[in-house]
Write a protein that holds these residues in place. Structure first.
Motif, short mmCIF file in Angstrom:
data_model
loop_
_atom_site.label_atom_id
_atom_site.label_comp_id
_atom_site.label_asym_id
_atom_site.label_seq_id
_atom_site.Cartn_x
_atom_site.Cartn_y
_atom_site.Cartn_z
N VAL A 240 -41.09 69.82 -15.95
CA VAL A 240 -42.48 69.60 -16.31
C VAL A 240 -43.07 68.42 -15.54
O VAL A 240 -44.26 68.41 -15.20
N LEU A 241 -42.26 67.41 -15.21
CA LEU A 241 -42.75 66.30 -14.41
C LEU A 241 -43.06 66.72 -12.98
O LEU A 241 -43.88 66.09 -12.30
N ALA A 242 -42.43 67.78 -12.53
CA ALA A 242 -42.68 68.29 -11.18
C ALA A 242 -43.79 69.34 -11.15
O ALA A 242 -44.02 69.94 -10.10
N SER A 243 -44.48 69.55 -12.29
CA SER A 243 -45.48 70.62 -12.37
C SER A 243 -46.91 70.08 -12.34
O SER A 243 -47.81 70.72 -12.88
N ALA A 244 -47.13 68.93 -11.72
CA ALA A 244 -48.48 68.41 -11.60
C ALA A 244 -49.27 69.24 -10.60
O ALA A 244 -48.76 70.18 -9.98
N SER A 245 -50.55 68.89 -10.43
CA SER A 245 -51.42 69.70 -9.58
C SER A 245 -51.04 69.61 -8.11
O SER A 245 -51.32 70.52 -7.34
N ASP A 246 -50.43 68.51 -7.69
CA ASP A 246 -50.02 68.37 -6.30
C ASP A 246 -48.77 67.49 -6.24
O ASP A 246 -48.28 66.99 -7.24
N GLU A 247 -48.25 67.32 -5.03
CA GLU A 247 -47.01 66.55 -4.85
C GLU A 247 -47.22 65.08 -5.21
O GLU A 247 -46.35 64.46 -5.82
N GLN A 248 -48.37 64.53 -4.85
CA GLN A 248 -48.64 63.14 -5.20
C GLN A 248 -48.75 62.97 -6.71
O GLN A 248 -48.34 61.95 -7.26
N GLY A 249 -49.29 63.97 -7.39
CA GLY A 249 -49.37 63.91 -8.84
C GLY A 249 -48.00 63.92 -9.49
O GLY A 249 -47.77 63.21 -10.48
N SER A 250 -47.07 64.71 -8.95
CA SER A 250 -45.71 64.71 -9.49
C SER A 250 -45.04 63.37 -9.29
O SER A 250 -44.32 62.87 -10.17
N HIS A 251 -45.27 62.75 -8.12
CA HIS A 251 -44.71 61.41 -7.89
C HIS A 251 -45.34 60.40 -8.84
O HIS A 251 -44.65 59.52 -9.36
N SER A 252 -46.64 60.52 -9.09
CA SER A 252 -47.31 59.60 -10.02
C SER A 252 -46.82 59.82 -11.45
O SER A 252 -46.75 58.87 -12.23
N ALA A 253 -46.49 61.06 -11.81
CA ALA A 253 -45.98 61.33 -13.15
C ALA A 253 -44.64 60.62 -13.36
O ALA A 253 -44.40 60.01 -14.41
N LEU A 254 -43.76 60.69 -12.37
CA LEU A 254 -42.49 59.97 -12.47
C LEU A 254 -42.73 58.46 -12.55
O LEU A 254 -42.08 57.76 -13.34
N GLY A 255 -43.67 57.95 -11.74
CA GLY A 255 -43.98 56.53 -11.80
C GLY A 255 -44.55 56.11 -13.13
O GLY A 255 -44.23 55.02 -13.64
N PHE A 256 -45.38 56.95 -13.73
CA PHE A 256 -45.96 56.63 -15.04
C PHE A 256 -44.87 56.55 -16.10
O PHE A 256 -44.86 55.63 -16.93
N VAL A 257 -43.94 57.50 -16.10
CA VAL A 257 -42.85 57.48 -17.08
C VAL A 257 -41.99 56.23 -16.88
O VAL A 257 -41.57 55.59 -17.85
N ARG A 258 -41.71 55.87 -15.65
CA ARG A 258 -40.92 54.67 -15.40
C ARG A 258 -41.62 53.42 -15.89
O ARG A 258 -40.99 52.51 -16.45
N LEU A 259 -42.93 53.34 -15.70
CA LEU A 259 -43.67 52.18 -16.19
C LEU A 259 -43.64 52.11 -17.71
O LEU A 259 -43.52 51.03 -18.29
N VAL A 260 -43.76 53.25 -18.37
CA VAL A 260 -43.69 53.28 -19.84
C VAL A 260 -42.33 52.79 -20.31
O VAL A 260 -42.22 51.97 -21.24
N LYS A 261 -41.26 53.26 -19.68
CA LYS A 261 -39.92 52.83 -20.08
C LYS A 261 -39.71 51.36 -19.78
O LYS A 261 -39.07 50.63 -20.57
#
Length: 402
Positions: A240-261
């Motif tokens: 699901v983290l790799a299912s963003a609208s584009d590749e940059q969005g998937s990278h940003s999703a991983l970065g967002f989760v890391r910032l939350v943790k």
């Protein structure tokens, strides 16, 4: 015609009352320009003083220093002061990106994890080869199988993360906690030269905490295998983290989760054994928030999209998916809205569903009459959606975290 116009007006009012679900791009840009408070902006390795200094510079930045790529038309000249006086948000965004780069696990960390798994395999096999673990009448000892799970498998590991390892046997499974304690205690007595035992936690799922080479924390537990259909929650979160609208969005999703943790670890509000949300629970909360913002699809939709695209060679296959997502980019406004989302979940018992991409209030009492769990994080699988990932969460710790 009057009744139709009235209904249309009501629909517009309802949509305007829910900006997070029906947010236009310009509204998202305006929200991103609002700098968060210094306390809420302290993320991971970014010092609080640095963020405080950046946020305090809002009133000191003149209009002429605004970045040239941001544009405000002359028709809205009255908004120019409001827009450009918050230009510190660009620096806050840069600090967020710098923080994400500073806390993410690097190649050296991943190589250390691989070395740890090899050393742990050898230590466990040696410890469980004693005569008391021979199985009669076959006269053999169980063959150890180790599998990593958690943040290292979810690709959301931080430099401060530990390595979660699940131990199983090739010949049989051990589900009884008393028998699990027996095997873990044997490893505790002879952990090997490269491991130091920190604590053996006796809980519903016993955990042996160790340190590898005096720098890498390791949590060893026992359970069923993660191979096959019962592969756990990790692979679903990766998909699901790799299912963003584009590749940059998937990278940003991983970065967002890391910032939350990183934020949760810096505040000391993570850890299932202390009654706080676990690392996986924080990851699920971050993903559910992004789903509510229409930045990530529900897990069920992601599975359906993958099934429909399997075997298709068309480059436009991704555009044929009916659900439309906003482009995902890291911003201070996005992180502040997540903090507000978590705060709302603590007002009453809530259920969080990654399968449907939403959360809702639940009854304050369970069917047995006991107080309901403060948070029910649904296992993102159709077969196991009745399992609560956050079942070890306590009310006091959850209120403190939120």
């Amino acid at each position: 015609q009057g009744r139709c116009a009235g209904r249309a007006s009501i629909r517009v009012q309802r949509r305007s009352a829910s900006p997070t679900r029906f947010a236009a791009p310009w509204l998202l840009m305006c929200e991103e320009s609002m700098a968060p408070s210094p306390d809420d902006a302290a993320v991971g390795a970014v010092p609080l003083k640095a963020l405080s200094a950046e946020a305090a510079a809002v009133d000191a930045v003149p209009v002429e220093e605004a970045p040239p790529d941001a544009y405000v038309s002359d028709d809205h000249a009255d908004l120019r002061t409001t827009w450009w006086s918050s230009s510190a948000s660009f620096r806050l965004k840069a600090l967020m990106e710098e923080a994400e780069v500073g806390v993410v696990a690097d190649e050296q960390f991943l190589e250390g994890c691989d070395d740890c798994m090899k050393a742990l395999q050898e230590a466990c096999s040696k410890a469980l080869s004693a005569p008391e673990f021979r199985v009669a009448p076959f006269d053999w000892t169980p063959d150890v199988r180790l599998e990593a799970f958690g943040s290292t498998r979810q690709r959301t590991a931080l430099l401060s993360s530990d390595v979660d390892v699940r131990m199983t046997f090739e010949q049989f499974e051990v589900r009884d906690p008393a028998r699990q304690m027996r095997y873990l205690k044997a490893i505790q007595d002879s952990p090997g030269d490269r491991f130091k035992v920190v604590q053996l936690i006796q809980a519903r799922v016993p955990v042996l905490r160790m340190t590898f080479d005096d720098w890498l924390p390791v949590d060893l537990s026992m359970g069923c295998s993660l191979i096959g259909e019962d592969q756990g929650v990790d692979q679903t979160l990766v998909d699901v983290l790799a299912s963003a609208s584009d590749e940059q969005g998937s990278h940003s999703a991983l970065g967002f989760v890391r910032l939350v943790k990183a934020f949760a670890k810096a505040r000391g509000i993570v850890g299932a054994h202390g009654g706080f949300p676990s690392s996986t629970t924080w990851t699920c909360l971050a993903i559910c928030f992004l789903q509510r913002e229409r930045l990530l699809p529900p897990c069920g939709d992601a599975d359906e999209r993958e099934a429909t695209q399997e075997g298709e060679d068309s480059p436009d296959a991704k555009q044929e998916w009916p659900c439309r997502l906003w482009p995902l980019r890291l911003s201070p406004g996005l992180f502040c809205r997540f903090l507000s989302f978590v705060s709302e979940l603590s007002w009453a018992p809530h259920k969080v569903s990654l399968l449907h991409g939403r959360s809702w209030k639940t009854r304050p009492w369970s069917n047995s009459g006991a107080t309901a769990s403060p948070l029910f994080v649904e296992f993102p699988s159709r077969k196991r959606q009745g399992t609560n990932i956050a079942q070890s969460l306590s009310w006091d710790a959850w209120v403190q975290a939120a």
